[in-house]
Motif scaffolding. Structure first.
Motif, PDB file in Angstrom:
ATOM      1  N   ILE A   1     -60.920   8.999-129.364  1.00 35.38           N
ATOM      2  CA  ILE A   1     -61.405   9.643-128.140  1.00 35.38           C
ATOM      3  C   ILE A   1     -61.716  11.130-128.374  1.00 35.38           C
ATOM      4  CG2 ILE A   1     -60.370   8.023-126.529  1.00 35.38           C
ATOM      5  CD1 ILE A   1     -57.947   9.895-126.319  1.00 35.38           C
TER       6      ILE A   1
ATOM      7  N   LEU B   1     -58.430   1.208-127.782  1.00 30.88           N
ATOM      8  CA  LEU B   1     -59.147   2.313-127.144  1.00 30.88           C
ATOM      9  C   LEU B   1     -60.040   3.041-128.139  1.00 30.88           C
ATOM     10  CD1 LEU B   1     -59.608   4.065-124.633  1.00 30.88           C
ATOM     11  CD2 LEU B   1     -57.582   5.409-125.303  1.00 30.88           C
TER      12      LEU B   1
ATOM     13  N   ASP C   1     -52.148   5.492-128.227  1.00 38.41           N
ATOM     14  CA  ASP C   1     -52.008   4.501-127.155  1.00 38.41           C
ATOM     15  C   ASP C   1     -52.333   5.140-125.811  1.00 38.41           C
ATOM     16  OD1 ASP C   1     -51.169   2.653-129.017  1.00 38.41           O
ATOM     17  OD2 ASP C   1     -49.037   2.829-128.509  1.00 38.41           O
ATOM     18  N   ALA C   2     -52.573   4.283-124.845  1.00 42.75           N
ATOM     19  CA  ALA C   2     -52.819   4.751-123.486  1.00 42.75           C
ATOM     20  C   ALA C   2     -52.150   3.774-122.526  1.00 42.75           C
ATOM     21  CB  ALA C   2     -54.310   4.845-123.217  1.00 42.75           C
TER      22      ALA C   2
ATOM     23  N   PRO D   1     -56.519   7.973-133.124  1.00 42.60           N
ATOM     24  CA  PRO D   1     -56.382   7.382-131.780  1.00 42.60           C
ATOM     25  C   PRO D   1     -54.925   7.248-131.381  1.00 42.60           C
ATOM     26  CG  PRO D   1     -56.984   5.694-133.376  1.00 42.60           C
ATOM     27  CD  PRO D   1     -57.063   7.008-134.110  1.00 42.60           C
TER      28      PRO D   1
ATOM     29  N   ALA E   1     -53.756   1.809-129.286  1.00 45.70           N
ATOM     30  CA  ALA E   1     -54.665   2.834-129.801  1.00 45.70           C
ATOM     31  C   ALA E   1     -55.894   2.225-130.462  1.00 45.70           C
ATOM     32  CB  ALA E   1     -53.916   3.734-130.795  1.00 45.70           C
TER      33      ALA E   1
ATOM     34  N   THR F   1     -55.099   6.260-119.050  1.00 44.04           N
ATOM     35  CA  THR F   1     -54.633   7.616-119.361  1.00 44.04           C
ATOM     36  C   THR F   1     -54.033   7.630-120.758  1.00 44.04           C
ATOM     37  OG1 THR F   1     -54.108   7.944-117.020  1.00 44.04           O
ATOM     38  CG2 THR F   1     -53.175   9.531-118.593  1.00 44.04           C
ATOM     39  N   SER F   2     -54.498   8.538-121.614  1.00 46.67           N
ATOM     40  CA  SER F   2     -53.982   8.623-122.984  1.00 46.67           C
ATOM     41  C   SER F   2     -52.543   9.110-122.983  1.00 46.67           C
ATOM     42  CB  SER F   2     -54.846   9.556-123.829  1.00 46.67           C
ATOM     43  OG  SER F   2     -54.842  10.861-123.274  1.00 46.67           O
ATOM     44  N   SER F   3     -51.814   8.732-124.017  1.00 43.72           N
ATOM     45  CA  SER F   3     -50.405   9.106-124.129  1.00 43.72           C
ATOM     46  C   SER F   3     -50.252  10.609-124.338  1.00 43.72           C
ATOM     47  CB  SER F   3     -49.760   8.377-125.319  1.00 43.72           C
ATOM     48  OG  SER F   3     -49.827   6.983-125.143  1.00 43.72           O
TER      49      SER F   3
END
Length: 373
Positions: free
Chosen positions: A317, A314, A325-326, A323, A311, A344-346
């Motif tokens: 967002i 990244l 994780d992705a 933020p 996170a 792709t975001s979690s």
């Protein structure tokens, strides 16, 4: 050497053809060793008269040696005297191997008669000479064989070895770091794909246009700059230029109007960390990925590896939302270069998805901040 051996053997055969008198064996060395006897003419006095030999048989020219004969001037040097006891068999009468001695009581052959006994040393010498000649010939033949074997190891007709090398695949735990290094080393790349986001951010810098957009752009990893054009489903466009942490943008309803619009500074997204924006951050995202896992090849047969993008890497967002994780999915081309990236975001976090194909690694790009910026 072979010729010399043959000559020596022939000489030995001629000498063995002459019979050895028993008196010669007792009195001194035989004729074969001291050479042929001198002419049989009796010696003469100084006035031309002939002198008789002494009664003991000693020749006047060589006193003190019973039965000895003067040697001819061209005879071979005599061997040292070998004392032989009177009545004992002389060393010269040794029976050669393979020849039978005369039966007990049988008289010795008369002088001049053929005999089966021969001296052992002439045959031994001939055998040694012949053995030496044979060894020399074998050595020469062996050296020839060695030369032929050495020549056989050089095959001018053999095909040249291939210089083509096969590069081993990058280990899974190094795939993302290697991809980041390749983008930085290339200095530039181009991209095209789609982006879905519910807000603008440093990961998605632009003047707001729509949630879903198609994007085309180019990046200078050397300068940390990015140029992108996003197109919404209704045809409206948004163009963005970033240089380090600074962002400029403009919008229009069609390409002609877009080219006429001036750029404006996007203050909300400029300045601060990180030191780049948008896809100029891709090398940093790749380098930050953790826990890589091999995936099945994509539809084009390219290797795919998936990892987690933390996170903090990244970033935010969506405003006012922490933020998350992705997942980051990386596809590599046949040379191991990054060819496609999907982020792709979690689930549970703000929706964000970026999927772009990478091309033109190392090709020249010209990205300049807007005039007057």
């Amino acid at each position: 050497m072979a010729g010399a051996a043959v000559a020596v053997a022939a000489g030995h055969r001629r000498r063995r053809a002459r019979a050895i008198a028993p008196a010669d064996a007792v009195a001194g060395l035989p004729e074969e060793l001291v050479g042929p006897a001198a002419p049989s003419a009796p010696p003469t006095t100084a006035d031309g008269g002939r002198t008789a030999e002494p009664a003991d048989g000693t020749p006047t020219g060589e006193p003190g040696r019973a039965g000895a004969r003067p040697t001819a001037p061209d005879a071979a040097p005599a061997w040292p005297d070998e004392p032989v006891a009177t009545g004992a068999p002389a060393a010269a009468d040794v029976v050669a191997p393979g020849e039978d001695a005369p039966p007990a009581g049988e008289p010795e052959p008369a002088p001049g008669a053929p005999t089966g006994r021969r001296r052992a040393w002439p045959a031994a010498v001939a055998a040694l000479v012949l053995a030496g000649a044979g060894a020399g010939l074998l050595a020469l033949a062996g050296s020839g064989d060695d030369d032929r074997r050495a020549e056989a190891t050089v095959d001018d007709t053999a095909p040249a070895s291939s210089t083509t090398t096969t590069t081993a695949p990058v280990p899974t735990d190094r795939v993302f770091a290697d991809a980041a290094d390749r983008l930085v080393a290339a200095g530039s790349f181009r991209y095209s794909g789609t982006v879905s986001a519910t807000d603008v951010s440093r990961a998605r810098p632009m003047l707001w246009l729509a949630v879903e957009t198609d994007v085309t752009g180019e990046v200078s990893t050397t300068l940390g700059r990015c140029h992108e054009v996003a197109t919404a489903g209704d045809g409206r466009l948004s163009e963005t230029v970033t240089a380090g942490p600074d962002v400029w943008g403009r919008r229009a309803d069609d390409p002609e109007e877009l080219a006429a619009e001036p750029f404006e500074r996007v203050w909300a997204l400029s300045g601060g960390e990180p030191a780049a924006r948008g896809l100029a951050l891709l090398p940093a995202w790749l380098a930050a990925a953790v826990d890589p896992i091999e995936q099945a090849p994509d539809a084009l047969g390219r290797r795919q590896v998936q990892a987690t993008l933390p996170a903090e890497a990244l970033g935010v967002i969506e405003r006012d939302v922490a933020p998350v994780d992705a997942t980051i999915l990386l596809a590599l081309d046949q040379d191991g270069d990054p060819a496609r990236v999907e982020i792709t975001s979690s689930p549970g976090g703000p929706p964000f998805r970026l999927a772009v194909d990478l091309t033109g690694l190392g090709e020249p790009v010209d990205i300049e901040p807007p005039a007057g910026a």
